[in-house]
Write a protein that holds these residues in place. Sequence first.
Motif, PDB file in Angstrom:
ATOM      1  N   ALA A 290     -20.654  22.197  18.786  1.00 15.07           N
ATOM      2  CA  ALA A 290     -21.761  23.155  18.867  1.00 15.07           C
ATOM      3  C   ALA A 290     -21.318  24.559  18.456  1.00 15.07           C
ATOM      4  O   ALA A 290     -22.135  25.372  18.020  1.00 15.07           O
ATOM      5  CB  ALA A 290     -22.330  23.175  20.285  1.00 15.07           C
ATOM      6  N   VAL A 293     -21.953  24.566  14.910  1.00 14.51           N
ATOM      7  CA  VAL A 293     -23.409  24.607  14.713  1.00 14.51           C
ATOM      8  C   VAL A 293     -23.913  26.043  14.848  1.00 14.51           C
ATOM      9  O   VAL A 293     -24.696  26.525  14.026  1.00 14.51           O
ATOM     10  CB  VAL A 293     -24.096  23.677  15.737  1.00 14.51           C
ATOM     11  CG1 VAL A 293     -25.598  23.917  15.771  1.00 14.51           C
ATOM     12  CG2 VAL A 293     -23.788  22.222  15.420  1.00 14.51           C
ATOM     13  N   SER A 308     -27.930  21.948  13.533  1.00 16.83           N
ATOM     14  CA  SER A 308     -27.574  20.842  14.425  1.00 16.83           C
ATOM     15  C   SER A 308     -27.957  19.513  13.782  1.00 16.83           C
ATOM     16  O   SER A 308     -27.237  18.516  13.921  1.00 16.83           O
ATOM     17  CB  SER A 308     -28.254  21.009  15.784  1.00 16.83           C
ATOM     18  OG  SER A 308     -29.656  20.987  15.641  1.00 16.83           O
TER      19      SER A 308
END
Lengths: 375, 505
Positions: A290, A293, A308
């Motif tokens: 993440a 991301v 994502s």
Amino acid sequence: MNSLPRIRLEKRLDTPRWLGIATPVFSVLAALLVIALIFGLLGVNPLIAYARIFTGAFGSLYGLSETVTKAIPLMLAGVGLAVAFRTRVYNIGAEGQLLIGAICATGVALFVPGIPDGLRLPAMFGAGALGGALWALIPAVLKARLRIDEVLTSLMTVYIASELVNHLVYGPWKGPGEWGFPYTDKFPLAAQIPRIGITRVHYPTLILALLAAVLAYILVQRTRWGFEIRVTGENPEAARYAGMNYLRTVMLVMALSGALAGIAGVGEVAGIHYRLRYPQGISPGYGFTAIIVAWLARLNPLGVILTSLLIGGLLVGGDAIQLAMGLPSATVYLFNGMILLFVLGGDLFTRYRIRMEFPGRTVVTPVRLEQEEVG
Amino acid sequence: MPDATVPAVEMRGIVKRFPGVLANDHVDLTVRAGEIHALLGENGAGKTTLMNILYGIYHPDEGEIFVKGQRVHIRSPRDAIRLGIGMVHQQFRLVPSHTVLENVVLGLPGNFFFPERAARRRVQEFAQQYGLHVDPDARIWQLSAGEQQRVEIIKALYRGADILILDEPTSMLTPREIEELMSIVRRMADEGHTVVFITHKLDEVFAVSDRVTVLRQGRVIATRETAHTDKRELARLMVGRDVLFRLEKHPVAIGSTALEVQDLHVRNDRGLPAVRGVSFSIAAGEILGIAGVAGNGQRELVEALAGLRPVEKGRVLLNGEDVTNRSPRALVQRGVCYVPGERIVGTVPNLSVAENLILKTYDQAPVCRGIFLDSRSVASHADSLIEQYAVATPSRETPLKLLSGGNIQRTILARETSGEPTLLMAAHPTSGLDVGATEYIRQVLLSQREKGTAILLVSEDLEEILQLSDRIAVMYNGELMGILPADQADLETIGMMMAGVHRTP
């Protein structure tokens, strides 16, 4: 005589808007190019590999649904991290906050009696969010109160969370009906998040993730807390000067990013596995992925929706070529690492312009001048 | 000795464009060998750009450069150094944790082993020859700004510079250090060095230079022999209009006591006492000027009054209310406004002008409704302040960092004075600003005074203190050496007090 062109960096005063979009796109392309070289060295035709990745991730209903499934935790955690990084609070511990969210959800699913069926899932989401937020507040308090660097402390909390999961699934929470596997018992039906048809897309979590992205965007751009977040991120000294509460802002963004990561953890145990298992079984590093991301989205919460899905697709497609083309399991990490490297490196181009300079032909270069003087 | 007939530097038709700005517009500059040449102009006039071109940091889009009669193509500072050009930047480029000697030798080619003895000998020679006294074994962080600057000059000389560019060299120095610098510069010129002295201060031009070239908006306006011009002419050339050196200061009826400070004690960042038992009061409509060399506790005093630094002992009363150790927010809400000495403290460079203007009112109506910022109200607030304070900005959405220093200061002042401040504290409000902006900022302070604001002005610029203040206090070593009514204050008395001589009124 020096005839090579020189490359110089000149600081940009302002970043044109198109560059903000072009930079992540070209960063990904550059990463793919380097990976293509590595594929070539491994004896794999990169074009075929990329085609397989693409079709694996987006080319079939199954692939697409898996891509969305993997994008859900990335989106949730990524949105929270985008807001935290905007504040220059470097929460590296989303993985741990995700695991704590999973633990809390499991606790509510299996060990809290007396919750009506219809409230079981909301209670689990609530507990997961709260758990993730509190877990994230540990490094937040250490940073705001004692000025301890949150990069280290938040990372360390990941390992603590991970060992806590291990302890639970090997110890007190180990399910009697699980044949000795390090799993808890399966969640009752009321504690399972519904999915779309035969896919694994647990859509209530997806809706929460999309909602989180939109609300986080509004929070940052339109509210007074968002203004505090942006000022604190850009210049903490000015924030203090303006009377903003640094402690409160740091705690707020850490709690927010922890809560979202915690919700991602709830989604994984209650939407995919229906039980708590060993940490790597719950999350193959979603909390770390993440980070990529969030940066790839240039810390824009709305952009996280897109990035994502892209990274989720890479995870799915990467799995596909591992199986089909006999590539090592590290392939997916290769993608993640390369993309992060190029995205962070690409940031340079938004702050500097590159100039190539060729030595002139008509002018006397200083080197020659010196020679003339000596001669 | 240099050949006096061949100019040390000749720049012809230099053009340099930056996005949206023509920084140098066909600039011609001739610097004679062995002279001190002042390069005068307001901020943004293109002085530093021109010298960065000479030093190889920027490359001209057009134009030719001759050094000692030879046409050259300077592609990097290394080329410039080879040609005997050295530059001391406004921000020093030294390694704080290394010693003076290490910094001097750092980056020189051909030194695998540290050439300690040779370096020490030459640094000592420079000290003798030009008065560049500095302890070769001191670490940079231990040195004052003036000493660090000497290290930079030594660095340039060590590399064989006989043409030395000094970019606004006095901006970080105390008055005494400025004196010393001037004498160093003169001794270097006497020894045959050529010096280009970038400045926007007229006094410095007359104190040190042989000739002066005035730049305005990227163009050369004039070059004069310093002996054959005067302050008024140079100011007009620099600003493009006549400049008032006298400000209109109207008598104001002094109101009730707005700020009262009783026996204040404050510590500095290192935990040492910085303000030691200071007491004073300021009435509405009065300017109290605090003079003194920077570093005598002024900063800690003002920060404590703004709520940014804890008060260890003593009391602060605002309109009779005890506000000692209240939060910055609580003080802002009570009308305490603060123009900080370092512009970076009071601004967010990457946010827009409009956003910087609401830095302190972002959580109050009408800018804020509920939890949301009202973008329309933010915009109209910004537009009216930009107009009222004549902030030169392409738009309210422009990032603040793209504005000139003067316009950034206008933006800060607009934000701080547009409410109805009870107490306005301004630290070094015109430092680093050009004549035009300085004049404007001082007028704003005077008009605030007429509106009945109590103003605490901290400045190292004695002229500014004398021009604006109703009463003058001098701070030395954390204490007030006394408070004088402005009409009884003269430079000599204040100078004595700045040196630590007590005076009881």
